[in-house]
Design a protein around this motif. Structure first.
Motif: not given
Length: 456
Positions: A412-419
């Motif tokens: 699980i991760r947050y995108s580095g380029t989008e919300p």
């Protein structure tokens, strides 16, 4: 990762913040203030190479950037529409101080981005990005005198083509080989077809008519259906799809089945090992690579070094151990023997050279390893709280990892380029992993301020 820089530069929608023309000029100026300290030749007027993909907003962004760069007396060479990896290569070859690419890569045409490359042809490290960001976000006015100059245009396409062809085995030819080439209506719409034609291939070209509004629309590495269908219809040896800035690619076998970045690494790494080119018997993958690929490589005696998503992370890991092959399932593959960053055309050429040398059809490689079922979900988020602060989320992840019993994984991760929050679950049973993914997304939605599910 900061507030402006993501995993691949600064991205946004022109002409909203941070892509207002005034702020773009400040980005250019701030970059020169920081990167001037890395000037390789003190006393020489510093030089910046700047290129862009085919988006309609690129010219205005370039004009605003250059105003900021000129203010610090940097010389600017305008490379026109050119791929991201070509700029990375040329910055090193031309001994420039840094390079800029105006592109949002695989994103739709309404987006754009700004990517920086150091004098070594590498994406800027976090420390340098943080210094640029600190100047822009300090709250202190960043003022400078706007100076107008005539920008100097330079066409290095022939140099880049010769470099790419020079990476191939002596005498390599594609004479009479049928290929389908999808250029995503993007940066490589001229260069890529020219290279394959010069190598003798019989090519069917699609996605090579950019109009400023059609980059990545129904074509390219994210939308490969047209390429796959054309490959079958024309009875081609394979099909190739680049993305908008040509730093990644996907393949189709002759049966129209997609080969992604994991498949390409599964071809390249064992081939390089057999040729004595795989240093330390290791390949670098990201956490998004399929679990089946990791097991396949391990069975062949090739260790997978895993890193967070982003070709910059792959490059850093490769440099640390002097490794020669790394990549992402998205099609970013780095052949570090030849280039320090991902290059879609270079990847296509190296994969074709390996497959032709082995004398097999692409369909042979599609069946070499078992791909574990994989569910990838996305949630649009209003903010990105640390996952350990989302109530009960870590405990739930640990419970599901125990359920998979070592035959799968959760990432699980947050995108580095989008919300976006991205959730990947792999395991032997698609029904089980879908239930796990749905449960995790629902838990996160309830406890973290996430918004609607992103359509895939």
């Amino acid at each position: 990762m900061g507030k402006l820089f993501g995993t691949d530069g600064i991205r946004g929608v022109p002409w909203n913040y941070p892509f207002t023309e005034d702020f773009i000029s400040k980005i250019g100026y701030a970059a020169t203030l920081v990167l001037a300290h890395y000037n390789k030749r003190p006393g020489r007027k510093p030089v910046v190479l700047i290129g862009m993909d085919s988006r309609g907003s690129g010219k205005r962004i370039k004009k605003a950037l250059v105003e900021g760069i000129w203010a610090n007396k940097f010389k600017v060479l305008d490379l026109g529409v050119i791929s991201t990896p070509a700029v990375a290569y040329l910055v090193r070859r031309e001994d420039a101080d840094f390079g800029i690419v105006i592109s949002a890569s695989h994103n739709p045409p309404e987006f754009n981005g700004i990517k920086f490359f150091s004098c070594d042809g590498l994406k800027l490290n976090d420390a340098i990005e943080n210094k640029i960001e600190a100047l822009l976000l300090s709250g202190k006015p960043l003022t400078f005198r706007r100076i107008k100059h005539a920008i100097q245009k330079k066409d290095y396409s022939r140099d880049y083509i010769d470099f790419l062809k020079g990476t191939l085995p002596r005498g390599f030819s594609l004479k009479g080989v049928k290929l389908v080439l999808d250029c995503a209506n993007g940066a490589a719409y001229k260069t890529a077809p020219q290279i394959f034609k010069e190598l003798g291939a019989d090519i069917t070209v699609i996605g090579a008519k950019p109009d400023g509004k059609n980059i990545n629309i129904g074509c390219g590495a994210l939308y490969t259906e047209a390429m796959q269908n054309s490959t079958v219809r024309s009875k081609a040896f394979c099909g190739i799809s680049l993305d908008g800035d040509a730093d990644r690619c996907m393949f189709s076998d002759e049966k129209g089945r997609l080969l992604d970045g994991d498949d390409l690494v599964s071809i390249a790494a064992p081939y390089m090992r057999g040729k004595g080119r795989l240093i330390n018997d290791k390949a670098v993958l990201t956490f998004m690579s399929n679990y089946g690929l990791i097991k396949y490589l391990n069975d062949l005696g090739i260790k997978a070094v895993q890193v967070p998503v982003g070709d910059k992370n792959v490059t850093d890991a490769m440099r640390k151990e002097d490794l020669k092959i790394g990549g992402e399932s998205s099609g970013h593959i780095i052949f570090r023997e030849f280039a320090p960053t991902g290059d879609g055309i270079l990847t296509a050429l190296q994969i074709l050279a390996a497959v032709r040398d082995m004398g097999k059809p692409f369909s042979y490689f599609k069946n070499l390893w078992k791909r574990y079922p994989q569910v990838v979900g996305s949630l649009k988020v209003a903010n990105k709280p640390p996952l350990e602060q989302v109530h009960g989320f870590r405990d739930k992840i640990l419970k599901f990892e125990g359920k998979l019993k070592g035959n799968g994984r959760i990432f699980i991760r947050y995108s580095g380029t989008e919300p976006l929050l991205r959730i990947l679950v792999e395991g032997e049973s698609r029904a089980v992993i879908k239930d796990i993914s749905d449960d995790l997304m629902e838990h996160y939605r309830k406890h973290s301020g996430a918004l609607q599910t992103a359509k895939r």
